[in-house]
Write a protein that holds these residues in place. Structure first.
Motif, mmCIF file in Angstrom:
data_model
loop_
_atom_site.group_PDB
_atom_site.id
_atom_site.type_symbol
_atom_site.label_atom_id
_atom_site.label_comp_id
_atom_site.label_asym_id
_atom_site.label_seq_id
_atom_site.Cartn_x
_atom_site.Cartn_y
_atom_site.Cartn_z
ATOM 1 N N THR A 59 0.831 -1.201 0.000
ATOM 2 C CA THR A 59 0.000 0.000 0.000
ATOM 3 C C THR A 59 0.868 1.254 0.000
ATOM 4 O O THR A 59 0.620 2.211 -0.752
ATOM 5 C CB THR A 59 -0.928 0.003 1.230
ATOM 6 O OG1 THR A 59 -1.744 -1.168 1.201
ATOM 7 C CG2 THR A 59 -1.812 1.235 1.250
ATOM 8 N N THR A 137 -8.423 6.123 -1.605
ATOM 9 C CA THR A 137 -9.187 6.439 -2.817
ATOM 10 C C THR A 137 -8.255 6.631 -4.010
ATOM 11 O O THR A 137 -8.519 6.134 -5.118
ATOM 12 C CB THR A 137 -10.027 7.709 -2.601
ATOM 13 O OG1 THR A 137 -10.947 7.478 -1.525
ATOM 14 C CG2 THR A 137 -10.797 8.076 -3.861
ATOM 15 N N GLU A 140 -6.913 3.246 -5.138
ATOM 16 C CA GLU A 140 -7.995 2.462 -5.755
ATOM 17 C C GLU A 140 -8.225 2.923 -7.194
ATOM 18 O O GLU A 140 -8.436 2.102 -8.096
ATOM 19 C CB GLU A 140 -9.281 2.613 -4.943
ATOM 20 C CG GLU A 140 -9.311 1.819 -3.659
ATOM 21 C CD GLU A 140 -10.596 2.001 -2.891
ATOM 22 O OE1 GLU A 140 -10.966 1.094 -2.123
ATOM 23 O OE2 GLU A 140 -11.249 3.058 -3.055
ATOM 24 N N GLN A 141 -8.174 4.211 -7.404
ATOM 25 C CA GLN A 141 -8.392 4.755 -8.745
ATOM 26 C C GLN A 141 -7.250 4.420 -9.691
ATOM 27 O O GLN A 141 -7.442 4.398 -10.920
ATOM 28 C CB GLN A 141 -8.585 6.269 -8.654
ATOM 29 C CG GLN A 141 -9.881 6.681 -7.976
ATOM 30 C CD GLN A 141 -9.963 8.166 -7.688
ATOM 31 O OE1 GLN A 141 -8.959 8.880 -7.757
ATOM 32 N NE2 GLN A 141 -11.165 8.648 -7.364
ATOM 33 N N SER A 142 -6.071 4.130 -9.142
ATOM 34 C CA SER A 142 -4.922 3.794 -9.980
ATOM 35 C C SER A 142 -4.894 2.324 -10.381
ATOM 36 O O SER A 142 -4.136 1.930 -11.280
ATOM 37 C CB SER A 142 -3.615 4.127 -9.244
ATOM 38 O OG SER A 142 -3.364 3.193 -8.189
ATOM 39 N N ALA A 143 -5.721 1.495 -9.728
ATOM 40 C CA ALA A 143 -5.692 0.049 -9.980
ATOM 41 C C ALA A 143 -6.281 -0.287 -11.343
ATOM 42 O O ALA A 143 -7.204 0.375 -11.827
ATOM 43 C CB ALA A 143 -6.457 -0.684 -8.888
ATOM 44 N N ASP A 146 -10.053 -5.310 -10.332
ATOM 45 C CA ASP A 146 -10.594 -5.442 -8.977
ATOM 46 C C ASP A 146 -9.602 -6.143 -8.058
ATOM 47 O O ASP A 146 -9.453 -5.764 -6.889
ATOM 48 C CB ASP A 146 -11.907 -6.227 -9.012
ATOM 49 C CG ASP A 146 -13.050 -5.420 -9.622
ATOM 50 O OD1 ASP A 146 -12.910 -4.179 -9.722
ATOM 51 O OD2 ASP A 146 -14.060 -6.039 -10.013
ATOM 52 N N GLU A 148 -6.318 -6.184 -8.351
ATOM 53 C CA GLU A 148 -5.219 -5.277 -8.064
ATOM 54 C C GLU A 148 -5.647 -4.232 -7.039
ATOM 55 O O GLU A 148 -4.883 -3.880 -6.139
ATOM 56 C CB GLU A 148 -4.718 -4.594 -9.330
ATOM 57 C CG GLU A 148 -3.492 -3.716 -9.071
ATOM 58 C CD GLU A 148 -2.965 -3.074 -10.336
ATOM 59 O OE1 GLU A 148 -1.737 -3.071 -10.523
ATOM 60 O OE2 GLU A 148 -3.776 -2.557 -11.134
ATOM 61 N N ARG A 149 -6.869 -3.764 -7.152
ATOM 62 C CA ARG A 149 -7.387 -2.793 -6.194
ATOM 63 C C ARG A 149 -7.385 -3.393 -4.787
ATOM 64 O O ARG A 149 -6.949 -2.758 -3.819
ATOM 65 C CB ARG A 149 -8.796 -2.373 -6.601
ATOM 66 C CG ARG A 149 -9.412 -1.278 -5.742
ATOM 67 C CD ARG A 149 -10.771 -0.858 -6.290
ATOM 68 N NE ARG A 149 -10.664 -0.411 -7.676
ATOM 69 C CZ ARG A 149 -11.143 -1.055 -8.722
ATOM 70 N NH1 ARG A 149 -11.792 -2.196 -8.550
ATOM 71 N NH2 ARG A 149 -11.005 -0.588 -9.946
ATOM 72 N N THR A 153 -4.932 -2.095 -1.647
ATOM 73 C CA THR A 153 -5.511 -1.534 -0.426
ATOM 74 C C THR A 153 -5.271 -2.409 0.795
ATOM 75 O O THR A 153 -5.236 -1.899 1.922
ATOM 76 C CB THR A 153 -7.019 -1.302 -0.592
ATOM 77 O OG1 THR A 153 -7.659 -2.529 -0.973
ATOM 78 C CG2 THR A 153 -7.288 -0.241 -1.652
#
Length: 457
Positions: A59, A137, A140-143, A146, A148-149, A153
């Protein structure tokens, strides 16, 4: 030496050794703390900074990459470790922002000079401008997917997330994935064992819910208790205790039985086996291919008044060289270690999916050799500190295909329930096997897989 505080310097040096020399933090940090002579409060801070930074590294790397607007692979490794330590303090502790930034900049300065200090200062001040929730956030937007997100995180490699999901789905429990990933990032409480028949759970200690020999102290350093007991009271995960007891208590022991711990290092399970062998009049032998780890096995069993021969051979050779010789064999096989990420947080970054085929080949060879070494009617416990299905169910399935009706699988879940104080939640796997899978989020243990196989007479 940098201008950083001793507590942060020890944390930084430990993290550097983990990344630079493949050291294990749980082995290195206690020695580093003893050498540094830190106060109790500073030692606690160092421990939290070290383990917290290692656990959440994935992270934090995503945050650093965004804040620096460059790939972390383009950052000098010592400076990157100083940044990781700083980001952990900013996003996951109550350390004041100015202290987190200034101390980490000093570490970067010591590692890379004035330019590195300026770079670290800019990155950390950028991180400090947003809240932890904002940064979640952002990443998450860079992933790109799903998985990878979820991996970014929860700070798990994507391949580990997928392996865990498959293992949980095999029990019909895929919905527990988030709870498992969260449990991996929590600091585990110290669990201890009182060697059966030799030591008693101390007064005032709280018994663990499952293992009859497990307990937890209400507080304080267990080292004094371990030393005064001569090693008959010891730190050991409850899952490891249950794995050893599953073998010794699967069926009643006959006096004179011959047992073998095939992959014994570092010796925690060997000590439980030795105590059980002493109580029931059995003979125990141990084997560990690594001389250094064999030395740890000898230390682990020193408190048990039983003569245990410890050999230093390749386990595949050791067991196969004694066909039909042993009544019980423990195969605590080398594995990815994905079940112990709470205690060894750096392990998640050291393994890759490409490591799994080589490990499963070794695991299969060890299990086949153990089967050869079993006498008719004998039992082998195949244990991994990993829930990865390729290392657990698949290895056992391969052996069953090879030997056919020469082997019978016992219900390891029923054995563990019979051993336990309270009944653990152990659903039947979809393949209908008797394998027992323990979990950090469900049982507060390492994710230990336990399979019991009997050689038909």
């Amino acid at each position: 030496m940098s201008g950083a505080s001793p507590a942060r310097q020890v944390a930084f040096d430990t993290i550097r050794a983990v990344h630079e020399s493949d050291a294990y933090a749980n082995l290195l940090l206690p020695r580093a703390l003893a050498r540094a002579g830190l106060s109790t409060a500073d030692a606690a801070l160092t421990t939290e900074l070290t383990y917290g930074t290692l656990r959440r590294q994935g992270t934090y790397d995503a945050v650093i990459g965004l804040a620096a607007d460059r790939s972390i692979h383009d950052i000098d490794p010592p400076v990157l470790d100083a940044l990781r330590l700083g980001v952990h303090q900013l996003l996951s502790t109550r350390v004041a922002s100015h202290a987190a930034v200034n101390e980490s900049v000093e570490l970067a300065r010591s590692a890379g000079g004035r330019g590195a200090a300026g770079f670290a200062n800019a990155v950390l001040r950028r991180v400090a401008r947003d809240t932890p929730g904002d940064w979640i956030t952002h990443i998450e937007q860079s992933a790109r997917s799903d998985d990878e997100r979820l991996g970014l995180t929860t700070s798990h490699p994507v391949w580990v997330v997928r392996a865990f999901r498959r293992a949980l789905a095999a029990e019909g429990r895929a919905d527990e994935l988030h709870a498992l990933l969260a449990a991996d990032n929590a600091s585990p409480r110290v669990t201890m064992a009182a060697l059966p028949g030799i030591a008693e759970v101390p007064d005032g200690a709280r018994r663990t819910p499952f293992s009859p020999v497990g307990f937890r102290l209400e507080g304080g350093d267990p080292e004094g208790l371990i030393t005064s007991s001569g090693g008959t009271l010891r730190v050991q995960d409850e899952g490891s205790q249950l794995a050893a007891l599953a073998l010794t208590r699967a069926v009643p022991v006959r006096a004179g039985e011959r047992w073998l711990d095939l992959c014994a290092g570092p010796g925690g399970k060997t000590a439980v086996l030795a105590a059980e062998a002493l109580a029931h009049g059995a003979i125990l032998e141990a084997n560990e291919v690594s001389p250094a780890r064999a030395g740890l096995v000898r230390q682990a069993i020193a408190g048990v008044p039983l003569r245990v021969e410890v050999s230093e051979q390749d386990g595949r050779v050791r067991a196969a060289a004694s066909p039909d010789a042993y009544d019980r064999i423990l195969v605590d096989a080398p594995c990815t270690g994905l079940g112990a990420l709470r205690r060894r947080p750096e392990a998640r970054w050291r393994k890759a999916p490409t490591d799994v085929p080589e490990l499963t080949a070794l695991q299969g060879d060890l299990l086949r050799a153990a089967f050869t070494g079993l006498r008719p009617g004998g039992i082998v416990a195949y244990v991994t500190c990993s829930p990865h299905l390729a290392e657990t169910a698949s290895v056992v399935a391969d052996l069953r295909r090879e030997v056919g009706d020469q082997i019978e699988e016992l219900d390891a879940r029923a054995v563990i329930r019979s051993v336990s104080h309270s009944e653990p939640d152990l659903p039947e796997p979809a393949d209908g096997s008797g394998r027992a899978q323990l979990w950090p989020h469900r049982h507060n243990t390492d994710a230990m897989s336990i399979t019991l196989l009997r050689k038909r007479a």
